[in-house]
Write an enzyme that holds these catalytic residues in place. Structure first.
Site, PDB file in Angstrom:
ATOM      1  N   THR A 175      11.462 -67.530 -89.517  1.00 14.38           N
ATOM      2  CA  THR A 175      11.560 -68.966 -89.734  1.00 14.38           C
ATOM      3  C   THR A 175      12.394 -69.231 -90.989  1.00 14.38           C
ATOM      4  O   THR A 175      12.509 -68.361 -91.843  1.00 14.38           O
ATOM      5  CB  THR A 175      10.129 -69.487 -89.942  1.00 14.38           C
ATOM      6  OG1 THR A 175       9.330 -68.986 -88.892  1.00 14.38           O
ATOM      7  CG2 THR A 175      10.055 -70.981 -89.983  1.00 14.38           C
ATOM      8  N   ARG A 203       6.666 -72.137 -75.281  1.00 14.80           N
ATOM      9  CA  ARG A 203       5.798 -71.749 -76.405  1.00 14.80           C
ATOM     10  C   ARG A 203       6.235 -72.512 -77.672  1.00 14.80           C
ATOM     11  O   ARG A 203       7.406 -72.566 -78.003  1.00 14.80           O
ATOM     12  CB  ARG A 203       5.894 -70.248 -76.645  1.00 14.80           C
ATOM     13  CG  ARG A 203       5.045 -69.731 -77.808  1.00 14.80           C
ATOM     14  CD  ARG A 203       5.843 -69.600 -79.083  1.00 14.80           C
ATOM     15  NE  ARG A 203       5.093 -68.992 -80.177  1.00 14.80           N
ATOM     16  CZ  ARG A 203       5.537 -68.920 -81.424  1.00 14.80           C
ATOM     17  NH1 ARG A 203       6.731 -69.395 -81.731  1.00 14.80           N
ATOM     18  NH2 ARG A 203       4.810 -68.372 -82.369  1.00 14.80           N
ATOM     19  N   VAL A 204       5.281 -73.093 -78.360  1.00 10.41           N
ATOM     20  CA  VAL A 204       5.567 -73.769 -79.628  1.00 10.41           C
ATOM     21  C   VAL A 204       4.797 -73.040 -80.725  1.00 10.41           C
ATOM     22  O   VAL A 204       3.615 -72.731 -80.557  1.00 10.41           O
ATOM     23  CB  VAL A 204       5.145 -75.258 -79.573  1.00 10.41           C
ATOM     24  CG1 VAL A 204       5.305 -75.924 -80.929  1.00 10.41           C
ATOM     25  CG2 VAL A 204       5.961 -76.005 -78.510  1.00 10.41           C
ATOM     26  N   GLY A 205       5.481 -72.768 -81.829  1.00  9.97           N
ATOM     27  CA  GLY A 205       4.835 -72.076 -82.939  1.00  9.97           C
ATOM     28  C   GLY A 205       4.300 -73.039 -83.982  1.00  9.97           C
ATOM     29  O   GLY A 205       4.076 -74.224 -83.711  1.00  9.97           O
ATOM     30  N   ASP A 206       4.092 -72.522 -85.186  1.00 10.02           N
ATOM     31  CA  ASP A 206       3.510 -73.339 -86.258  1.00 10.02           C
ATOM     32  C   ASP A 206       4.507 -74.245 -86.951  1.00 10.02           C
ATOM     33  O   ASP A 206       4.123 -75.248 -87.553  1.00 10.02           O
ATOM     34  CB  ASP A 206       2.896 -72.400 -87.314  1.00 10.02           C
ATOM     35  CG  ASP A 206       3.966 -71.505 -87.960  1.00 10.02           C
ATOM     36  OD1 ASP A 206       4.792 -70.922 -87.210  1.00 10.02           O
ATOM     37  OD2 ASP A 206       3.989 -71.393 -89.197  1.00 10.02           O
ATOM     38  N   THR A 226       6.073 -69.096 -92.932  1.00  7.94           N
ATOM     39  CA  THR A 226       6.872 -68.243 -92.051  1.00  7.94           C
ATOM     40  C   THR A 226       6.003 -67.079 -91.591  1.00  7.94           C
ATOM     41  O   THR A 226       5.139 -66.620 -92.336  1.00  7.94           O
ATOM     42  CB  THR A 226       8.130 -67.697 -92.767  1.00  7.94           C
ATOM     43  OG1 THR A 226       8.720 -66.689 -91.935  1.00  7.94           O
ATOM     44  CG2 THR A 226       7.826 -67.087 -94.122  1.00  7.94           C
ATOM     45  N   GLY A 227       6.236 -66.625 -90.379  1.00  7.83           N
ATOM     46  CA  GLY A 227       5.439 -65.511 -89.880  1.00  7.83           C
ATOM     47  C   GLY A 227       5.028 -65.733 -88.443  1.00  7.83           C
ATOM     48  O   GLY A 227       5.676 -66.474 -87.702  1.00  7.83           O
TER      49      GLY A 227
HETATM   50  N1  GLY Z   1       6.697 -68.937 -87.553  1.00  7.64           N
HETATM   51  C1  GLY Z   1       7.535 -69.221 -86.484  1.00  7.64           C
HETATM   52  C2  GLY Z   1       6.925 -69.087 -85.175  1.00  7.64           C
HETATM   53  O1  GLY Z   1       5.938 -68.403 -84.983  1.00  7.64           O
HETATM   54  O2  GLY Z   1       7.447 -69.688 -84.272  1.00  7.64           O
END
Ligand code: GLY
Length: 306
Positions: A175, A203-206, A226-227
């Site tokens: 990220t 898929r959606v991340g954080d 990030t991660g």
């Molecule tokens: N941290 C970015 C994701 O998992 O999409």
């Protein structure tokens, strides 16, 4: 206090490829260039919001980072990006999820914040909103940098879902994000990503989730994460860090230590954060081997690390 602070990150993970000196120089150059742009804005009295938007926009334009044109590919070999921005003065926020063909998702997030009554738009709806507002559009080819295609093919072959920077083979994705405090004392945060290699379509991340991948409140701090996104969503990590400062009145350093401990204790989470508190203190922490990041603390020198 008439000082400004700025922090940016370019992803967390094992980053073993950084042992290669040329790669290291390339990352550090990218981070330093963006910090100097941000310094120009903030030293001239520009807002924290503008600084984080411009910083993340520049990282999205640099193909070495996993955001914008350098985004990783999903299971269909396509780019789907997430981004968000938040203004600490009034808690206004804008976010986009699962968008394609948008050159700068962070600018779209800002547009949603400024021009709509909503916080988040996703997929087709977000792209329609972008078109209606004349946002730049790019064809698929713009996003398909050769390195990402090879990375995707490796992940497909190994039937693996490559995690954010942590697979031994896959070190060059993560990220990007920025947090800032301006001279007026206002805070802002922004985060943007292509997500995880070979991820499920949709898929959606954080990164676009307010309180998980991004958060800013003038009374506490600005955070960008990030991660491995699922870990940060399950712990609502950005808001957890902000709450720690609001309730204990501790500084950014203490809050990051608390946040990292919480991330590990609750979900054995993988990743890191950058944080600026309301006094302009900069702090970072990560549970991965490394995190590419840099900062300018209270108008001081520029520092870059991984
Ligand atoms: N941290 C970015 C994701 O998992 O999409």
């Amino acid at each position: 206090m008439n000082d400004y602070s700025l922090m940016i990150h370019g992803g967390a993970g094992s980053l073993d490829n950084i042992k290669d000196a040329k790669v290291a120089v390339r990352y550090l150059e990218g981070i330093r260039t963006v910090l100097e742009h941000g310094r120009t804005i903030l030293s001239a009295g520009g807002s924290a919001l503008e600084a984080v938007e411009v910083s993340v926009g520049l990282l999205e334009d640099d193909p070495v980072f996993n955001a914008g044109c350098g985004s990783v590919l999903n299971e269909h070999g396509r780019v789907e990006m997430d981004a968000a921005i938040m203004n600490g003065a009034d808690l206004r926020a804008g976010a986009v999820a699962a968008v394609s063909n948008i050159t700068n998702p962070v600018h779209l997030a800002r547009l949603i914040m400024a021009e709509s009554e909503h916080v988040m738009l996703i997929g087709q709806g977000a792209m329609e909103f972008a078109r209606q507002h004349g946002m730049p559009y790019a064809v698929d080819k713009y996003f398909h940098v050769p390195e990402r295609i090879e990375q995707f093919q490796r992940a497909r072959k190994g039937q693996q879902l490559a995690l954010d920077h942590d697979s031994p083979d896959e070190q060059k994705y993560g990220t990007v994000g920025a947090v800032a405090r301006d001279k007026a004392g206002h805070l802002a945060a922004a985060t943007s990503t292509g997500g995880i290699v070979n991820k499920h379509v949709g898929r959606v991340g954080d990164s676009p989730i307010i309180g998980a991948g991004v958060f800013a409140d003038d009374v506490s701090c600005a955070v960008s994460s990030t991660g491995y996104g699922e870990d940060f969503m399950r712990t609502v990590l950005a808001k957890t860090i902000a709450d720690y400062i609001e309730f204990t009145h501790e500084d950014a350093d203490k809050a990051v230590a608390y946040g990292m401990e919480y991330l590990v204790k609750k979900v054995n989470g993988r990743g890191g954060v950058i944080v600026i508190d309301s006094h302009g203190n900069c702090a970072s922490g990560f549970t991965t081997k490394k995190m590419i990041h840099g900062w300018i603390e209270r108008s001081g020198d520029t520092h870059c690390r991984f």
